[in-house]
Design an enzyme around this catalytic site. Structure first.
Site, short mmCIF file in Angstrom:
data_model
loop_
_atom_site.label_atom_id
_atom_site.label_comp_id
_atom_site.label_asym_id
_atom_site.label_seq_id
_atom_site.Cartn_x
_atom_site.Cartn_y
_atom_site.Cartn_z
N ALA A 65 17.42 -2.26 -8.63
CA ALA A 65 18.83 -2.41 -8.91
C ALA A 65 19.34 -1.02 -9.28
CB ALA A 65 19.04 -3.37 -10.07
N HIS A 116 11.88 -10.26 -15.05
CA HIS A 116 10.66 -9.85 -14.35
C HIS A 116 9.55 -10.82 -14.70
CE1 HIS A 116 11.74 -5.69 -13.00
NE2 HIS A 116 12.70 -5.92 -13.87
N SER A 149 14.53 -5.52 -10.49
CA SER A 149 15.32 -6.41 -11.36
C SER A 149 16.10 -7.44 -10.56
CB SER A 149 16.34 -5.61 -12.18
OG SER A 149 15.68 -4.76 -13.06
N TYR A 202 11.02 3.51 -19.50
CA TYR A 202 11.78 3.26 -20.74
C TYR A 202 11.15 2.18 -21.62
CZ TYR A 202 13.84 -0.71 -18.18
OH TYR A 202 14.02 -1.85 -17.44
N GLU A 203 10.21 1.43 -21.05
CA GLU A 203 9.52 0.42 -21.87
C GLU A 203 8.52 1.08 -22.82
OE1 GLU A 203 8.55 -3.45 -19.63
OE2 GLU A 203 8.84 -1.99 -18.05
N ASN A 219 26.23 -2.60 -9.64
CA ASN A 219 27.45 -2.25 -10.40
C ASN A 219 27.86 -0.86 -9.98
OD1 ASN A 219 24.80 -1.66 -12.01
ND2 ASN A 219 26.29 -0.16 -12.78
N HIS A 223 23.66 -5.40 -18.73
CA HIS A 223 22.50 -5.90 -17.99
C HIS A 223 22.81 -7.24 -17.30
CE1 HIS A 223 18.33 -6.27 -16.87
NE2 HIS A 223 18.18 -7.41 -17.55
N MET A 227 16.71 3.48 -13.00
CA MET A 227 15.68 3.78 -14.01
C MET A 227 14.26 3.51 -13.52
SD MET A 227 17.60 2.01 -17.24
CE MET A 227 19.38 2.03 -17.41
N SER A 228 14.06 3.53 -12.21
CA SER A 228 12.72 3.19 -11.71
C SER A 228 12.42 3.93 -10.42
CB SER A 228 12.63 1.68 -11.47
OG SER A 228 13.46 1.29 -10.40
N HIS A 282 8.42 0.07 -16.35
CA HIS A 282 9.41 1.14 -16.44
C HIS A 282 9.01 2.13 -17.53
CE1 HIS A 282 11.57 -2.41 -14.88
NE2 HIS A 282 12.26 -1.54 -14.17
#
Ligand code: HPA
Length: 272
Positions: A113, A61, A30, A85-86, A235, A247, A211-212, A83
């Site tokens: 990230a 992306h 990201s 989550y997609e 963050n 985000h 998340m990746s 990902h």
């Protein structure tokens, strides 16, 4: 067509478009995709042109492979990843990595990230991943083993290659870029974690959460490809500072870190 057949079909298409033989693969996370624009004499192949490739949906992306020269090495970069989550099955999430490995890459640099759990971290820090925790209960290797590619039971003792870590640290020293080092913990997302989950993550030994990355690293380990992982701490994770997460902040910080990140990766490539 079976999975191996699909890998071979994608490979054949890429080989038709480009006759380079990259030994290094890059996955750009990201906000870090612009490093792909620095690749020289690039062959650019949008994912939607490659047979069997999933299509990436996330903002920030691009969704293309870039093959060319970077830091005096021939590389293949994924500008945009898939990902879990997609909604893609993990077999799809890791499919491009399988294809890059069948193209012959021997090293994989994965970037992402991540939210900082370690309170000594600050947004904008770069963290070399020394190990990970798979906190999802998911695994891309569940199901029939692809015996032609690797073993049923995969050793993860050295999932992140010690020599590549040393090389990255030396590159950081040469450029005067301070680097953190730590453990990355994979959550599925797409929710950010709760403060209670982040407290748990810290207790369990995580330095950062995201998340990746973990699915890709697992299949790289399956095929014996060496991995270097770099997290951009965009963050502080939930509950560490007294403010909500979003985000935009993730993208904003990765934009700020971009130049430092790009310099580091190019220096690492040069020294590989
Ligand atoms: N949590 C999970 N994934 C992330 C975060 C986070 O705080 N920041 C960037 N990716």
């Amino acid at each position: 067509m079976d999975y191996m057949g699909k890998i071979k079909e994608s490979l054949k298409y890429i080989e038709k478009r480009c006759n380079k033989k990259p030994k290094i693969g890059l996955i750009l996370g990201s906000g870090l995709g612009s490093l792909g624009d620095k690749i020289e004499s690039p062959t650019i192949i949008p994912y939607d042109q490659i047979p069997n490739f999933p299509i990436s949906t996330v903002e920030g992306h691009k969704g293309q492979l870039v093959i060319g020269e970077l830091g005096d090495k021939t590389v293949i970069a994924m500008q945009g990843r898939f990902h879990y989550y997609e909604g893609y099955p993990l077999k799809d999430v890791v499919f491009p990595v399988r294809v890059m490995m069948s193209l012959g890459i021997e090293n994989l640099i994965v970037t992402n990230a991540a939210g900082g759990v370690d309170e000594n971290f600050s947004p904008g820090d770069l963290m070399i991943i020394k190990d990970h925790i798979n906190f999802t209960g998911e695994n891309p290797l569940i199901g029939d083993n692809l015996d032609d590619l690797g073993p049923r039971f995969v050793d993860m003792t050295r999932a992140y290659d010690k020599e590549l870590i040393d090389l990255a640290k030396k590159a950081g020293d040469r450029l005067d870029i301070p680097l953190k080092e730590g453990v990355y913990m994979w959550f599925t997302g797409p929710t950010y974690e709760t403060p209670a989950e982040i407290k748990l993550a810290g207790i369990l030994g995580a330095s950062a959460v995201g998340m990746s990355t973990v699915p890709e690293v697992i299949v790289a380990s399956h095929q014996g490809v060496k991995v270097l992982g770099i997290s951009c701490i965009t963050n502080m994770a939930a509950g560490i500072l007294n403010k909500p997460l979003n985000h935009e902040e993730v993208i904003e910080t990765s934009m700020m870190v971009k130049e430092k990140f790009e310099k580091l990766v190019i220096e690492i490539l040069t020294s590989m």
